[in-house]
Design a protein around this motif. Structure first.
Motif, short mmCIF file in Angstrom:
data_model
loop_
_atom_site.label_atom_id
_atom_site.label_comp_id
_atom_site.label_asym_id
_atom_site.label_seq_id
_atom_site.Cartn_x
_atom_site.Cartn_y
_atom_site.Cartn_z
N ASP A 110 8.44 -0.22 0.35
CA ASP A 110 8.03 -1.05 1.49
C ASP A 110 7.91 -0.21 2.76
OD1 ASP A 110 8.05 -3.29 -0.12
OD2 ASP A 110 9.96 -4.07 0.66
N ALA A 113 4.87 2.06 2.51
CA ALA A 113 3.65 1.26 2.66
C ALA A 113 3.40 0.92 4.12
CB ALA A 113 3.74 -0.01 1.81
N LEU A 114 4.45 0.59 4.85
CA LEU A 114 4.30 0.27 6.28
C LEU A 114 3.90 1.48 7.11
CD1 LEU A 114 7.17 -2.28 6.89
CD2 LEU A 114 4.73 -2.65 7.29
N THR A 119 0.61 -4.12 8.80
CA THR A 119 1.38 -5.21 8.20
C THR A 119 0.48 -6.10 7.34
OG1 THR A 119 2.79 -5.17 10.14
CG2 THR A 119 2.96 -7.09 8.73
N THR A 122 -0.01 -4.52 3.86
CA THR A 122 1.17 -4.12 3.09
C THR A 122 1.26 -4.83 1.74
OG1 THR A 122 2.35 -3.73 5.15
CG2 THR A 122 3.66 -3.82 3.17
N ASN A 123 1.09 -6.15 1.73
CA ASN A 123 1.18 -6.87 0.45
C ASN A 123 0.10 -6.43 -0.53
OD1 ASN A 123 3.48 -8.32 1.09
ND2 ASN A 123 2.33 -10.07 1.88
N LEU A 126 1.14 -2.94 -1.91
CA LEU A 126 2.31 -3.03 -2.78
C LEU A 126 1.99 -3.73 -4.10
CD1 LEU A 126 5.09 -3.81 -0.15
CD2 LEU A 126 4.75 -1.67 -1.42
#
Length: 160
Positions: A110, A113-114, A119, A122-123, A126
């Motif tokens: 996490d 990724a950030l 933001t 990110t999902n 991931l």
């Protein structure tokens, strides 16, 4: 005298310093950037890594990964030309993210990724790397985070 020392490997800087599958993954990333319309070449790289049973889902996740890096990067994301033997810091970040996902080090993944994407992205990144990591696991291909765990980094030093 302590007979065990910790060995901290340096970050690979050339293609010769990564595994063949990591090299193929980097070639796939570079190929995607250089010639997005050549899906056959990209599919061949991914097929070589993921095999017939996982290539389709890996291809979709790879597309999400690359599109996310293209659309949501916090800064310009640097990929070397396909014929270059060097590995950029950004390319290593993607390999590291995959290895963290394989090792179930989700908090570290996490955080990385950030650092890489906003933001909003990110999902996406991931989810894509999670799917790619699962497919690697299914093929028993390890992208190094587990290999580089603290236990694996311990080396026995001869005592005199």
């Amino acid at each position: 005298m302590n007979a065990i020392n910790r060995h901290h490997p340096s970050t690979p800087q050339t293609l010769a310093q990564v595994t063949p599958n990591q090299r193929l993954f980097l070639f796939a990333m570079r190929s995607w950037l250089e010639n997005k319309s050549d899906k056959a070449k990209l599919s061949n790289f991914l097929f070589s890594i993921y095999g017939i049973y996982y290539v389709e889902s890996a291809f979709k996740a790879f597309e999400v990964l690359m599109t996310t890096l293209n659309s949501y990067s916090r800064r310009t994301f640097h990929l070397h030309h396909s014929k270059c033997v060097k590995i950029s810091t950004d390319e290593m970040s993607v390999l590291r993210l995959l290895s963290l996902m394989q090792a179930n080090q989700f908090q570290s993944a996490d955080e990385l990724a950030l650092e890489m994407v906003t933001t909003e992205g990110t999902n996406y990144i991931l989810d894509a790397t999670s799917m790619l990591a699962e497919a690697l696991d299914a093929r028993s291909i390890i992208f190094s985070a587990r290999e580089n765990s603290e236990l694996a980094l311990m080396s026995v030093v001869g005592s005199a």
